[in-house]
Design a protein around this motif. Structure first.
Motif, short mmCIF file in Angstrom:
data_model
loop_
_atom_site.label_atom_id
_atom_site.label_comp_id
_atom_site.label_asym_id
_atom_site.label_seq_id
_atom_site.Cartn_x
_atom_site.Cartn_y
_atom_site.Cartn_z
N LEU A 334 0.83 -1.21 0.00
CA LEU A 334 0.00 0.00 0.00
C LEU A 334 0.86 1.25 0.00
N ARG A 335 1.88 1.27 0.83
CA ARG A 335 2.77 2.45 0.88
C ARG A 335 3.43 2.68 -0.47
N ARG A 336 3.86 1.61 -1.12
CA ARG A 336 4.51 1.76 -2.42
C ARG A 336 3.54 2.33 -3.46
N LEU A 337 2.30 1.84 -3.47
CA LEU A 337 1.31 2.34 -4.41
C LEU A 337 1.03 3.82 -4.17
N PHE A 422 17.68 9.76 3.29
CA PHE A 422 16.46 10.52 3.00
C PHE A 422 15.18 9.69 3.06
N GLY A 423 15.31 8.36 3.27
CA GLY A 423 14.14 7.51 3.31
C GLY A 423 13.48 7.33 1.96
N PHE A 424 14.28 7.48 0.88
CA PHE A 424 13.74 7.42 -0.47
C PHE A 424 13.74 5.96 -0.94
N PRO A 425 12.59 5.37 -1.25
CA PRO A 425 12.52 3.94 -1.60
C PRO A 425 13.37 3.62 -2.82
N SER A 426 14.08 2.50 -2.77
CA SER A 426 15.01 2.15 -3.84
C SER A 426 14.32 1.97 -5.19
N GLU A 427 13.13 1.31 -5.20
CA GLU A 427 12.49 1.06 -6.48
C GLU A 427 12.01 2.36 -7.13
N LEU A 428 11.62 3.35 -6.29
CA LEU A 428 11.21 4.63 -6.83
C LEU A 428 12.41 5.42 -7.34
N ALA A 429 13.54 5.29 -6.65
CA ALA A 429 14.76 5.96 -7.11
C ALA A 429 15.18 5.44 -8.49
#
Length: 463
Positions: A334-337, A422-429
Protein backbone atom coordinates in the motif's frame (compact mmCIF):
# COMPACT_ATOMS: atom_id res chain seq x y z
CA UNK A 1 -23.03 -0.53 -21.95
CA UNK A 2 -20.84 1.06 -19.28
CA UNK A 3 -19.00 -1.01 -16.68
CA UNK A 4 -21.65 -0.70 -13.99
CA UNK A 5 -24.39 -1.75 -16.42
CA UNK A 6 -22.28 -4.74 -17.50
CA UNK A 7 -21.77 -5.80 -13.86
CA UNK A 8 -25.49 -5.52 -13.10
CA UNK A 9 -26.49 -7.35 -16.29
CA UNK A 10 -24.01 -10.13 -15.53
CA UNK A 11 -25.52 -10.71 -12.09
CA UNK A 12 -29.03 -10.77 -13.56
CA UNK A 13 -28.03 -13.11 -16.39
CA UNK A 14 -26.58 -15.76 -14.11
CA UNK A 15 -29.17 -15.40 -11.36
CA UNK A 16 -31.80 -16.12 -14.01
CA UNK A 17 -29.88 -19.35 -14.65
CA UNK A 18 -29.99 -20.45 -11.03
CA UNK A 19 -26.79 -18.93 -9.65
CA UNK A 20 -26.60 -17.59 -6.11
CA UNK A 21 -25.11 -14.08 -5.93
CA UNK A 22 -22.22 -13.94 -3.45
CA UNK A 23 -20.84 -10.81 -1.75
CA UNK A 24 -17.29 -9.82 -2.55
CA UNK A 25 -14.50 -11.22 -0.40
CA UNK A 26 -11.95 -9.01 1.35
CA UNK A 27 -8.81 -8.01 -0.54
CA UNK A 28 -6.88 -9.42 2.41
CA UNK A 29 -6.43 -13.05 1.48
CA UNK A 30 -6.83 -15.84 4.01
CA UNK A 31 -3.78 -17.01 5.91
CA UNK A 32 -2.09 -20.03 4.42
CA UNK A 33 -2.94 -19.49 0.75
CA UNK A 34 0.51 -18.05 0.01
CA UNK A 35 -0.61 -14.62 -1.19
CA UNK A 36 -0.98 -11.19 0.39
CA UNK A 37 -4.06 -10.14 -1.57
CA UNK A 38 -7.08 -11.69 -3.23
CA UNK A 39 -6.08 -11.83 -6.88
CA UNK A 40 -9.06 -13.57 -8.45
CA UNK A 41 -12.66 -14.48 -7.83
CA UNK A 42 -11.93 -18.16 -7.38
CA UNK A 43 -9.29 -17.66 -4.69
CA UNK A 44 -11.77 -17.42 -1.77
CA UNK A 45 -13.69 -20.39 -3.21
CA UNK A 46 -10.83 -22.88 -3.33
CA UNK A 47 -12.18 -25.08 -0.46
CA UNK A 48 -15.39 -25.58 -2.45
CA UNK A 49 -13.58 -26.24 -5.69
CA UNK A 50 -11.68 -28.91 -3.76
CA UNK A 51 -14.95 -30.59 -2.82
CA UNK A 52 -16.41 -28.94 0.29
CA UNK A 53 -20.16 -28.18 -0.11
CA UNK A 54 -20.95 -24.48 -0.47
CA UNK A 55 -23.86 -23.24 1.69
CA UNK A 56 -25.31 -21.30 -1.27
CA UNK A 57 -25.41 -24.33 -3.57
CA UNK A 58 -23.61 -25.59 -6.68
CA UNK A 59 -24.06 -22.55 -8.95
CA UNK A 60 -22.48 -19.27 -7.83
CA UNK A 61 -21.72 -15.83 -9.24
CA UNK A 62 -20.22 -12.51 -8.09
CA UNK A 63 -17.85 -9.68 -8.96
CA UNK A 64 -14.62 -9.75 -7.00
CA UNK A 65 -12.31 -6.72 -6.65
CA UNK A 66 -8.74 -8.01 -6.94
CA UNK A 67 -5.16 -6.80 -6.61
CA UNK A 68 -2.20 -8.18 -8.56
CA UNK A 69 0.90 -6.21 -7.66
CA UNK A 70 3.06 -8.30 -9.99
CA UNK A 71 1.69 -6.09 -12.77
CA UNK A 72 2.84 -2.84 -11.12
CA UNK A 73 5.67 -2.20 -13.58
CA UNK A 74 3.29 -2.69 -16.52
CA UNK A 75 0.83 -0.03 -15.35
CA UNK A 76 1.08 2.92 -17.69
CA UNK A 77 0.11 1.08 -20.88
CA UNK A 78 -3.51 0.91 -22.02
CA UNK A 79 -4.54 -2.37 -20.38
CA UNK A 80 -2.57 -3.26 -17.23
CA UNK A 81 -3.84 -2.33 -13.77
CA UNK A 82 -2.95 -3.48 -10.26
CA UNK A 83 -6.63 -3.26 -9.24
CA UNK A 84 -9.53 -4.67 -11.25
CA UNK A 85 -12.87 -6.40 -10.89
CA UNK A 86 -13.30 -10.01 -11.92
CA UNK A 87 -16.77 -11.14 -12.93
CA UNK A 88 -17.15 -14.77 -11.98
CA UNK A 89 -19.46 -17.73 -12.19
CA UNK A 90 -18.86 -21.23 -10.89
CA UNK A 91 -20.30 -24.69 -11.27
CA UNK A 92 -19.45 -27.00 -8.39
CA UNK A 93 -20.10 -30.36 -10.01
CA UNK A 94 -23.15 -28.97 -11.83
CA UNK A 95 -23.09 -27.75 -15.48
CA UNK A 96 -19.98 -28.04 -17.61
CA UNK A 97 -18.44 -26.97 -20.93
CA UNK A 98 -21.51 -26.79 -23.16
CA UNK A 99 -23.51 -24.49 -20.89
CA UNK A 100 -20.54 -22.35 -19.87
CA UNK A 101 -19.31 -21.67 -23.39
CA UNK A 102 -22.79 -20.95 -24.71
CA UNK A 103 -23.75 -18.70 -21.81
CA UNK A 104 -20.63 -16.55 -21.94
CA UNK A 105 -20.86 -16.16 -25.70
CA UNK A 106 -24.54 -15.25 -25.39
CA UNK A 107 -23.82 -12.73 -22.65
CA UNK A 108 -21.06 -11.05 -24.65
CA UNK A 109 -22.93 -10.87 -27.95
CA UNK A 110 -26.62 -10.53 -27.04
CA UNK A 111 -26.41 -8.68 -23.70
CA UNK A 112 -23.23 -6.59 -23.98
CA UNK A 113 -23.60 -6.29 -27.75
CA UNK A 114 -20.13 -7.38 -28.91
CA UNK A 115 -19.74 -8.31 -32.56
CA UNK A 116 -19.20 -12.12 -32.66
CA UNK A 117 -16.84 -11.62 -35.59
CA UNK A 118 -14.49 -9.83 -33.18
CA UNK A 119 -14.26 -12.83 -30.80
CA UNK A 120 -11.44 -15.38 -30.97
CA UNK A 121 -10.96 -18.30 -28.57
CA UNK A 122 -8.33 -20.73 -27.38
CA UNK A 123 -8.28 -24.27 -26.02
CA UNK A 124 -5.72 -26.68 -24.57
CA UNK A 125 -3.58 -28.56 -27.08
CA UNK A 126 -3.10 -31.55 -24.76
CA UNK A 127 0.06 -33.22 -23.51
CA UNK A 128 0.80 -36.80 -24.52
CA UNK A 129 3.49 -37.33 -21.89
CA UNK A 130 1.12 -36.25 -19.09
CA UNK A 131 -1.73 -38.30 -20.52
CA UNK A 132 -3.93 -35.23 -21.08
CA UNK A 133 -5.73 -35.26 -24.45
CA UNK A 134 -6.38 -32.23 -26.64
CA UNK A 135 -9.59 -30.47 -25.58
CA UNK A 136 -11.52 -31.35 -28.71
CA UNK A 137 -14.79 -31.08 -26.78
CA UNK A 138 -14.36 -27.35 -26.10
CA UNK A 139 -13.22 -26.69 -29.67
CA UNK A 140 -16.22 -28.52 -31.13
CA UNK A 141 -18.65 -26.63 -28.89
CA UNK A 142 -17.07 -23.35 -30.03
CA UNK A 143 -17.38 -24.39 -33.67
CA UNK A 144 -21.10 -25.09 -33.23
CA UNK A 145 -21.67 -21.79 -31.41
CA UNK A 146 -19.89 -19.77 -34.10
CA UNK A 147 -21.69 -21.70 -36.87
CA UNK A 148 -25.03 -20.68 -35.34
CA UNK A 149 -23.93 -17.09 -36.07
CA UNK A 150 -22.88 -17.94 -39.64
CA UNK A 151 -19.16 -17.89 -38.74
CA UNK A 152 -16.95 -20.69 -40.11
CA UNK A 153 -14.55 -21.04 -37.18
CA UNK A 154 -11.52 -22.98 -38.38
CA UNK A 155 -9.11 -24.55 -35.91
CA UNK A 156 -5.38 -23.81 -35.62
CA UNK A 157 -2.81 -25.80 -33.64
CA UNK A 158 -0.26 -23.24 -32.47
CA UNK A 159 1.73 -24.54 -29.49
CA UNK A 160 3.42 -21.83 -27.44
CA UNK A 161 3.08 -18.07 -27.49
CA UNK A 162 6.48 -17.88 -29.18
CA UNK A 163 5.26 -20.32 -31.86
CA UNK A 164 2.30 -18.03 -32.46
CA UNK A 165 4.57 -15.00 -32.83
CA UNK A 166 6.24 -16.77 -35.78
CA UNK A 167 3.16 -18.46 -37.22
CA UNK A 168 0.49 -15.78 -36.88
CA UNK A 169 -3.14 -16.20 -37.95
CA UNK A 170 -4.26 -17.77 -41.20
CA UNK A 171 -7.44 -16.95 -43.05
CA UNK A 172 -10.59 -18.32 -41.40
CA UNK A 173 -8.90 -19.40 -38.15
CA UNK A 174 -10.81 -18.54 -34.97
CA UNK A 175 -10.13 -21.38 -32.49
CA UNK A 176 -6.51 -21.80 -31.40
CA UNK A 177 -4.90 -24.70 -29.55
CA UNK A 178 -2.06 -23.65 -27.24
CA UNK A 179 0.07 -25.65 -24.82
CA UNK A 180 0.14 -25.63 -21.04
CA UNK A 181 1.90 -22.27 -20.91
CA UNK A 182 -1.30 -20.62 -22.15
CA UNK A 183 -4.27 -22.95 -21.66
CA UNK A 184 -3.68 -25.10 -18.59
CA UNK A 185 -4.95 -23.88 -15.22
CA UNK A 186 -3.52 -24.78 -11.84
CA UNK A 187 -2.21 -22.93 -8.82
CA UNK A 188 1.31 -23.58 -10.11
CA UNK A 189 2.83 -22.92 -13.53
CA UNK A 190 1.98 -25.33 -16.31
CA UNK A 191 1.54 -29.08 -15.99
CA UNK A 192 4.86 -29.64 -14.21
CA UNK A 193 4.12 -26.94 -11.65
CA UNK A 194 0.65 -28.21 -10.72
CA UNK A 195 0.62 -28.84 -6.95
CA UNK A 196 -0.11 -32.37 -5.76
CA UNK A 197 -3.79 -33.07 -4.97
CA UNK A 198 -4.88 -29.78 -6.50
CA UNK A 199 -7.81 -29.52 -8.91
CA UNK A 200 -6.64 -28.46 -12.36
CA UNK A 201 -7.60 -28.64 -15.98
CA UNK A 202 -7.69 -27.11 -19.43
CA UNK A 203 -9.06 -23.64 -19.97
CA UNK A 204 -10.62 -21.79 -22.86
CA UNK A 205 -9.89 -18.08 -23.13
CA UNK A 206 -11.93 -15.54 -25.06
CA UNK A 207 -10.21 -12.63 -26.83
CA UNK A 208 -11.57 -9.46 -28.41
CA UNK A 209 -9.96 -8.27 -31.65
CA UNK A 210 -9.55 -4.48 -31.71
CA UNK A 211 -8.27 -4.63 -35.26
CA UNK A 212 -4.94 -4.87 -37.11
CA UNK A 213 -4.25 -1.15 -36.62
CA UNK A 214 -3.54 -1.91 -32.93
CA UNK A 215 -0.90 -4.57 -33.67
CA UNK A 216 2.70 -3.81 -32.70
CA UNK A 217 4.89 -5.77 -35.17
CA UNK A 218 7.82 -5.82 -32.74
CA UNK A 219 6.00 -8.73 -31.06
CA UNK A 220 6.00 -10.80 -34.25
CA UNK A 221 2.89 -11.83 -36.17
CA UNK A 222 -0.55 -11.30 -34.61
CA UNK A 223 -2.38 -14.12 -32.80
CA UNK A 224 -4.71 -14.18 -29.76
CA UNK A 225 -2.08 -14.94 -27.09
CA UNK A 226 0.30 -12.24 -28.36
CA UNK A 227 1.03 -9.14 -26.25
CA UNK A 228 1.09 -6.97 -29.38
CA UNK A 229 -2.00 -4.92 -28.51
CA UNK A 230 -4.42 -6.15 -31.16
CA UNK A 231 -6.11 -8.85 -29.05
CA UNK A 232 -7.24 -8.54 -25.43
CA UNK A 233 -8.27 -11.45 -23.22
CA UNK A 234 -11.69 -10.67 -21.74
CA UNK A 235 -12.59 -13.98 -20.10
CA UNK A 236 -11.14 -17.34 -19.08
CA UNK A 237 -13.22 -20.50 -18.65
CA UNK A 238 -11.40 -23.09 -16.53
CA UNK A 239 -12.66 -26.64 -16.74
CA UNK A 240 -11.44 -28.37 -13.60
CA UNK A 241 -11.56 -32.02 -14.52
CA UNK A 242 -8.31 -33.43 -13.14
CA UNK A 243 -6.46 -33.78 -9.86
CA UNK A 244 -2.72 -34.33 -9.59
CA UNK A 245 -1.87 -37.53 -7.73
CA UNK A 246 1.03 -38.26 -5.41
CA UNK A 247 3.02 -39.90 -8.22
CA UNK A 248 2.66 -36.76 -10.36
CA UNK A 249 0.09 -38.21 -12.77
CA UNK A 250 -3.35 -36.71 -13.41
CA UNK A 251 -6.58 -38.49 -12.47
CA UNK A 252 -10.14 -37.41 -13.34
CA UNK A 253 -11.95 -35.44 -10.64
CA UNK A 254 -15.01 -37.09 -9.17
CA UNK A 255 -16.97 -33.84 -9.62
CA UNK A 256 -15.92 -31.58 -12.49
CA UNK A 257 -16.10 -27.83 -11.88
CA UNK A 258 -16.31 -24.68 -13.97
CA UNK A 259 -14.39 -21.61 -12.81
CA UNK A 260 -15.01 -18.56 -14.99
CA UNK A 261 -13.32 -15.18 -14.57
CA UNK A 262 -13.83 -12.15 -16.82
CA UNK A 263 -12.23 -8.74 -16.40
CA UNK A 264 -15.01 -6.18 -15.97
CA UNK A 265 -12.87 -3.28 -17.17
CA UNK A 266 -11.68 -5.28 -20.18
CA UNK A 267 -15.19 -6.32 -21.21
CA UNK A 268 -16.19 -2.65 -20.91
CA UNK A 269 -13.23 -1.69 -23.12
CA UNK A 270 -14.42 -4.20 -25.71
CA UNK A 271 -17.92 -2.68 -25.48
CA UNK A 272 -16.26 0.69 -26.22
CA UNK A 273 -14.31 -0.93 -29.07
CA UNK A 274 -11.29 0.87 -27.61
CA UNK A 275 -8.39 -1.07 -26.03
CA UNK A 276 -7.72 1.68 -23.46
CA UNK A 277 -9.25 0.40 -20.20
CA UNK A 278 -8.64 3.82 -18.63
CA UNK A 279 -11.42 5.22 -20.81
CA UNK A 280 -14.10 2.92 -19.34
CA UNK A 281 -16.66 4.38 -16.95
CA UNK A 282 -14.88 3.20 -13.77
CA UNK A 283 -11.63 5.00 -14.63
CA UNK A 284 -12.39 7.81 -17.07
CA UNK A 285 -13.88 10.15 -14.38
CA UNK A 286 -10.63 9.84 -12.39
CA UNK A 287 -8.62 10.70 -15.50
CA UNK A 288 -10.87 13.72 -16.19
CA UNK A 289 -10.39 14.90 -12.60
CA UNK A 290 -6.61 14.65 -13.00
CA UNK A 291 -6.87 16.67 -16.20
CA UNK A 292 -8.72 19.41 -14.28
CA UNK A 293 -6.20 19.38 -11.41
CA UNK A 294 -3.16 19.44 -13.69
CA UNK A 295 -4.41 21.60 -16.55
CA UNK A 296 -3.01 18.97 -18.92
CA UNK A 297 -4.72 16.63 -21.34
CA UNK A 298 -4.79 12.85 -21.02
CA UNK A 299 -3.29 12.56 -24.49
CA UNK A 300 -0.22 14.51 -23.29
CA UNK A 301 0.32 12.57 -20.06
CA UNK A 302 -1.19 9.13 -20.51
CA UNK A 303 1.28 7.05 -18.52
CA UNK A 304 1.38 9.34 -15.47
CA UNK A 305 -2.41 9.74 -15.31
CA UNK A 306 -2.95 6.00 -15.71
CA UNK A 307 -0.57 5.22 -12.86
CA UNK A 308 -2.15 7.76 -10.50
CA UNK A 309 -5.69 6.59 -11.33
CA UNK A 310 -4.89 2.91 -10.94
CA UNK A 311 -2.82 3.21 -7.76
CA UNK A 312 -5.33 5.49 -6.06
CA UNK A 313 -8.21 3.13 -6.81
CA UNK A 314 -6.24 0.18 -5.46
CA UNK A 315 -5.22 2.15 -2.34
CA UNK A 316 -8.83 3.15 -1.61
CA UNK A 317 -10.03 -0.46 -1.59
CA UNK A 318 -7.01 -1.65 0.43
CA UNK A 319 -7.70 0.97 3.11
CA UNK A 320 -11.41 0.02 3.16
CA UNK A 321 -10.40 -3.59 3.82
CA UNK A 322 -8.13 -2.64 6.73
CA UNK A 323 -4.65 -2.28 5.22
CA UNK A 324 -2.52 0.62 6.50
CA UNK A 325 0.83 1.91 5.19
CA UNK A 326 3.78 0.18 6.88
CA UNK A 327 7.21 -1.07 5.89
CA UNK A 328 6.32 -4.77 5.56
CA UNK A 329 3.95 -7.14 3.77
CA UNK A 330 0.56 -5.68 2.74
CA UNK A 331 1.31 -2.35 4.36
CA UNK A 332 4.46 -2.00 2.28
CA UNK A 333 2.52 -2.70 -0.92
CA UNK A 334 0.00 0.00 0.00
CA UNK A 335 2.77 2.45 0.88
CA UNK A 336 4.51 1.76 -2.42
CA UNK A 337 1.31 2.34 -4.41
CA UNK A 338 0.56 5.60 -2.59
CA UNK A 339 4.09 6.90 -3.01
CA UNK A 340 4.26 6.00 -6.68
CA UNK A 341 0.95 7.82 -7.20
CA UNK A 342 2.35 10.91 -5.45
CA UNK A 343 5.49 10.91 -7.59
CA UNK A 344 3.51 10.67 -10.82
CA UNK A 345 1.04 13.30 -9.61
CA UNK A 346 4.04 15.58 -9.08
CA UNK A 347 5.10 14.87 -12.67
CA UNK A 348 1.71 16.32 -13.63
CA UNK A 349 2.48 19.43 -11.54
CA UNK A 350 -0.24 18.42 -9.09
CA UNK A 351 1.18 19.35 -5.73
CA UNK A 352 -0.15 19.13 -2.19
CA UNK A 353 -2.76 16.51 -1.24
CA UNK A 354 -3.63 15.44 -4.77
CA UNK A 355 -4.72 11.98 -3.66
CA UNK A 356 -7.18 12.98 -0.90
CA UNK A 357 -8.69 15.53 -3.30
CA UNK A 358 -9.40 12.74 -5.79
CA UNK A 359 -10.96 10.31 -3.29
CA UNK A 360 -14.54 11.68 -3.73
CA UNK A 361 -14.36 10.83 -7.43
CA UNK A 362 -13.40 7.23 -6.68
CA UNK A 363 -16.10 6.94 -4.02
CA UNK A 364 -18.76 8.24 -6.41
CA UNK A 365 -17.93 5.42 -8.83
CA UNK A 366 -18.42 2.66 -6.27
CA UNK A 367 -20.79 3.97 -3.58
CA UNK A 368 -23.91 2.27 -4.93
CA UNK A 369 -22.37 -1.15 -5.49
CA UNK A 370 -19.83 -1.19 -2.65
CA UNK A 371 -21.31 1.02 0.11
CA UNK A 372 -18.40 0.20 2.43
CA UNK A 373 -16.29 2.54 0.27
CA UNK A 374 -18.40 5.62 1.06
CA UNK A 375 -18.84 4.50 4.68
CA UNK A 376 -15.05 4.66 5.12
CA UNK A 377 -14.49 7.92 3.24
CA UNK A 378 -13.14 9.84 6.27
CA UNK A 379 -10.68 7.05 7.09
CA UNK A 380 -9.49 6.86 3.49
CA UNK A 381 -8.81 10.60 3.34
CA UNK A 382 -7.10 10.62 6.73
CA UNK A 383 -4.73 7.75 5.83
CA UNK A 384 -3.84 9.27 2.46
CA UNK A 385 -3.29 12.76 3.89
CA UNK A 386 -0.93 11.45 6.57
CA UNK A 387 1.07 9.32 4.12
CA UNK A 388 1.28 12.11 1.55
CA UNK A 389 2.37 14.71 4.12
CA UNK A 390 5.24 12.53 5.36
CA UNK A 391 6.33 11.35 1.93
CA UNK A 392 6.33 14.75 0.25
CA UNK A 393 9.00 15.91 2.68
CA UNK A 394 11.06 12.83 1.81
CA UNK A 395 10.33 13.29 -1.87
CA UNK A 396 11.58 16.87 -2.08
CA UNK A 397 14.86 16.12 -0.35
CA UNK A 398 15.43 12.83 -2.15
CA UNK A 399 14.70 14.17 -5.62
CA UNK A 400 17.06 17.13 -5.12
CA UNK A 401 19.84 14.76 -4.13
CA UNK A 402 19.11 12.27 -6.92
CA UNK A 403 19.15 14.95 -9.63
CA UNK A 404 22.37 16.38 -8.17
CA UNK A 405 24.06 12.99 -8.61
CA UNK A 406 22.23 11.89 -11.78
CA UNK A 407 24.26 13.54 -14.56
CA UNK A 408 27.41 11.78 -13.38
CA UNK A 409 25.66 8.39 -13.30
CA UNK A 410 23.92 6.61 -10.43
CA UNK A 411 25.27 3.60 -8.54
CA UNK A 412 23.69 1.24 -6.05
CA UNK A 413 25.66 3.07 -3.35
CA UNK A 414 23.93 6.30 -4.38
CA UNK A 415 20.54 4.61 -4.22
CA UNK A 416 21.38 3.22 -0.77
CA UNK A 417 22.40 6.70 0.43
CA UNK A 418 19.08 8.10 -0.79
CA UNK A 419 17.30 5.32 1.11
CA UNK A 420 19.43 5.49 4.25
CA UNK A 421 19.69 9.28 4.56
CA UNK A 422 16.46 10.52 3.00
CA UNK A 423 14.14 7.51 3.31
CA UNK A 424 13.74 7.42 -0.47
CA UNK A 425 12.52 3.94 -1.60
CA UNK A 426 15.01 2.15 -3.84
CA UNK A 427 12.49 1.06 -6.48
CA UNK A 428 11.21 4.63 -6.83
CA UNK A 429 14.76 5.96 -7.11
CA UNK A 430 15.47 3.52 -9.95
CA UNK A 431 12.28 4.57 -11.73
CA UNK A 432 13.35 8.22 -11.52
CA UNK A 433 16.84 7.44 -12.79
CA UNK A 434 15.49 5.58 -15.83
CA UNK A 435 12.77 8.14 -16.46
CA UNK A 436 15.31 10.98 -16.69
CA UNK A 437 17.80 9.00 -18.77
CA UNK A 438 20.61 8.91 -16.20
CA UNK A 439 23.14 6.12 -16.50
CA UNK A 440 22.46 3.39 -13.93
CA UNK A 441 25.16 1.02 -12.73
CA UNK A 442 24.57 -2.50 -14.08
CA UNK A 443 25.48 -3.83 -10.61
CA UNK A 444 23.26 -1.43 -8.68
CA UNK A 445 21.33 -4.21 -6.91
CA UNK A 446 24.47 -5.82 -5.53
CA UNK A 447 25.88 -2.41 -4.57
CA UNK A 448 22.63 -1.49 -2.83
CA UNK A 449 22.54 -4.81 -0.95
CA UNK A 450 26.13 -4.30 0.26
CA UNK A 451 25.02 -1.03 1.81
CA UNK A 452 22.02 -2.71 3.41
CA UNK A 453 24.25 -5.49 4.78
CA UNK A 454 26.59 -2.93 6.38
CA UNK A 455 23.60 -1.09 7.85
CA UNK A 456 22.24 -4.30 9.39
CA UNK A 457 25.68 -5.14 10.77
CA UNK A 458 25.90 -1.68 12.38
CA UNK A 459 22.44 -2.14 13.87
CA UNK A 460 23.38 -5.49 15.41
CA UNK A 461 26.57 -4.03 16.91
CA UNK A 462 24.57 -1.42 18.82
CA UNK A 463 22.28 -3.99 20.52
Amino acid sequence: MDARQIRTAYFQYFQERGHALLPRASLISKEGDGTLFTGSGMQPLMPYLLGAPHPAGTKLTNSQPAVRVQDIDEVGDNRHTTFFEMLGNWSLGDYYKEEQIRWFFDFLTRIVGLDPCRLYVTAFAGDEQAGIPRDEEAAQIWQRVFAEHAIDAQIAVVGSQADGDVRGIRSGERIFFYGDGENWWSRGRGLAGTPLRDPCGPDSEVFYDFGPEHHDPSYGLPHPASESGRFMEIGNQVFMQYQRRRDGSFAPLAHRNVDFGGGLERIAAAANNNPDVFLVSLLRPIIEHLENLSGRSYRQCMASMRIVADHLRASVFMIVDGVRPTNKDRGYVLRRLIRRAIIYAQDLDIREYSLPATVPVVISLYARDYPEVSENSETIVRVLEKEERVFRQTLRRGLRELHRRGPAGVTGEDIFTLYDTFGFPSELAVEEVLKHGYELSSDWREEFERGMHKQRARSRSTL
